[in-house]
Design an enzyme around this catalytic site. Structure first.
Site, mmCIF file in Angstrom:
data_model
loop_
_atom_site.group_PDB
_atom_site.id
_atom_site.type_symbol
_atom_site.label_atom_id
_atom_site.label_comp_id
_atom_site.label_asym_id
_atom_site.label_seq_id
_atom_site.Cartn_x
_atom_site.Cartn_y
_atom_site.Cartn_z
ATOM 1 C CG ASP A 1 6.926 -41.377 53.800
ATOM 2 O OD1 ASP A 1 5.652 -41.232 53.597
ATOM 3 O OD2 ASP A 1 7.559 -41.893 53.184
ATOM 4 C CB THR B 1 2.242 -45.818 56.766
ATOM 5 O OG1 THR B 1 2.722 -46.593 55.690
ATOM 6 C CG2 THR B 1 3.494 -45.969 57.791
ATOM 7 N N GLY C 1 -1.780 -41.906 52.150
ATOM 8 C CA GLY C 1 -2.706 -43.167 52.002
ATOM 9 C C GLY C 1 -3.626 -43.495 53.148
ATOM 10 N NE ARG D 1 -0.221 -41.697 48.049
ATOM 11 C CZ ARG D 1 0.268 -42.515 49.152
ATOM 12 N NH1 ARG D 1 0.984 -41.854 49.833
ATOM 13 N NH2 ARG D 1 -0.191 -43.730 49.377
ATOM 14 C CG ASP E 1 4.247 -49.105 53.064
ATOM 15 O OD1 ASP E 1 3.324 -49.680 52.793
ATOM 16 O OD2 ASP E 1 4.693 -48.163 52.320
ATOM 17 N NE ARG F 1 4.988 -45.758 48.985
ATOM 18 C CZ ARG F 1 4.760 -44.609 49.222
ATOM 19 N NH1 ARG F 1 4.758 -43.277 48.432
ATOM 20 N NH2 ARG F 1 3.800 -44.196 50.349
ATOM 21 C CG ASP G 1 7.779 -46.611 55.596
ATOM 22 O OD1 ASP G 1 6.758 -46.013 56.019
ATOM 23 O OD2 ASP G 1 7.929 -46.364 54.262
HETATM 24 O O1 F6P Z 1 0.530 -45.593 52.289
HETATM 25 C C1 F6P Z 1 1.675 -46.643 51.769
HETATM 26 C C2 F6P Z 1 0.982 -47.305 50.490
HETATM 27 O O2 F6P Z 1 0.070 -48.175 50.717
HETATM 28 C C3 F6P Z 1 2.502 -47.913 49.927
HETATM 29 O O3 F6P Z 1 2.663 -49.154 50.458
HETATM 30 C C4 F6P Z 1 1.817 -47.937 48.500
HETATM 31 O O4 F6P Z 1 2.947 -47.972 47.651
HETATM 32 C C5 F6P Z 1 1.326 -46.709 48.172
HETATM 33 O O5 F6P Z 1 0.701 -46.216 49.424
HETATM 34 C C6 F6P Z 1 0.250 -46.755 47.222
HETATM 35 O O6 F6P Z 1 -0.473 -45.416 47.130
HETATM 36 P P1 F6P Z 1 -1.884 -45.136 46.416
HETATM 37 O O7 F6P Z 1 -3.048 -45.498 47.205
HETATM 38 O O8 F6P Z 1 -1.598 -43.707 46.376
HETATM 39 O O9 F6P Z 1 -1.924 -45.793 44.929
#
Ligand code: F6P
Length: 358
Positions: free
Chosen positions: A120, A142, A27, A89, A144, A188, A146
């Protein structure tokens, strides 16, 4: 965990020219362009390296989709969100022939090393590619926050700012309408944004994946608060929050193709449950990708810049299979093996603060 302290490199102490591949994966987040800019500036300026960008993360490496990067490409990008390289991704080790295709591109582009900026998934892939013989230095990003092994990842600080501002704004309308406002934020596997923005925004209830919640207790708390001293409440929910096993609310998280959480699902459920149980007028705000867009804060610009410079210095010293990390005031390197596949959770002390101030 083993740490490698970065030695101070004096100007031109190490001068040899390398061809370095650069990608951003997973992301996007604010601050990525600061890191790209730093890699290009430090790589070209300090060492005379050539920086070859790949479009859309590991997918671009597999497809040989390159963007040669020069000074003109990084002009004015510091305050710009997203990533000028694009991202996806995509995990080469999870697709047939993916690692071989990466190795073929590394050879075709005569790369001496790669710098991979990611969370990750991207770091896990980086570790697999390093095992196949490619020199890799990773940079954690990220919203997040994490990624194990580093105090901060690029993007988190901006996301907390955005979420806090949103909670502040929701606060005034909650008070005017005597409502319960549920605000769902990203996160998440870990509740870093929920807990930090919840504390900063003065939320009454903060729900994080680390601490499964009990809807009966939330109902009791809100009823008491509204009876005793307030006519509104703010409930911040991390998208990965789950009810305690065996509690009176059942919930199964809906997941997308890559295991990603479908935004809004837990928020909707919590908000519907509060409305049904208490009868309070309740509204839901799902912040979603707003948290990932727009200008990075100065902290994220600085962090991206520091990690970018440190990654180039590390590559130039011949370091491999390591990640730049912030530990206190210092940028250090940590072995990828020690952090890949792990999640950095919110510590109990911080969760306690969020709950104590409710
Ligand atoms: O990169 C982390 C994140 O922002 C999470 O917090 C979230 O669940 C996910 O990516 C959303 O992913 P996407 O942009 O692929 O919908």
């Amino acid at each position: 965990m083993a740490l490698v302290r970065l030695p101070t490199i004096t100007h031109h102490e190490t001068r040899f020219e390398l061809r370095i591949g650069l990608l951003t994966g997973g992301g996007d987040c604010p601050g990525l362009n600061a890191a790209i800019r730093a890699v290009v500036k430090q790589g070209m300026g300090e060492y005379g390296h050539t920086i070859i960008g790949f479009r859309n993360g590991w997918k671009g490496v597999v497809d040989g989709d390159i963007i040669p990067l020069g000074r003109q490409d990084i002009r004015n990008v510091l305050p710009v969100g997203g990533t000028l390289l694009g991202t996806a991704r995509f995990h080469p080790h999870a697709s047939d022939g993916g690692i071989d295709a990466v190795l073929a591109t590394v050879e075709a582009e005569r790369l001496d090393a790669m710098i991979c900026i990611g969370g990750d998934g991207t770091l896990h892939a980086a570790s697999k590619v390093a095992d196949a013989g490619v020199n890799i230095v990773a940079i954690p990003k990220t919203i997040d926050n994490d990624v194990e092994g580093t105090d901060l990842s690029i993007g988190f600080h901006t996301a907390v700012n955005i979420a806090t501002e949103a909670i502040d704004r929701v606060h005034t309308t909650a008070e005017s309408h005597n409502r319960v406002m549920v605000v769902e934020v990203m996160g998440r596997h870990a509740g870093w944004i929920a807990v930090n923005a919840g504390i900063a925004g003065g939320a009454e209830v903060v729900l994080a994946p680390e601490d499964p919640f009990d809807m009966d207790a939330i109902e009791k708390f809100l009823r008491h608060r509204h009876r005793a001293h307030a006519n509104f409440s703010i409930v911040v929910v991390a998208e990965g929050a789950v009810p305690r096993e065996g509690s009176s609310m059942n919930f199964t998280q809906e997941l997308g193709k890559y295991g990603e959480i479908i935004a809004g699902s837990i928020g909707e459920r919590v908000s519907a449950e509060i409305a049904k149980r208490t009868g309070f007028d309740t509204r839901l705000t799902v912040l979603g990708h707003v948290q990932r867009g727009g200008e990075p804060t100065p902290t994220d610009r600085i962090l991206g810049s520091r990690f970018g410079v440190a990654a180039v210095d590390a590559v130039s010293r011949g370091e491999s299979k390591v990640m730049t990390a912030l530990r206190g005031e210092s940028v250090v390197l940590v072995p990828l093996d020690e952090i890949a596949g792990k999640v950095k959770h919110v510590p109990a002390e911080l969760l306690r603060v969020a709950h104590a101030l409710s």
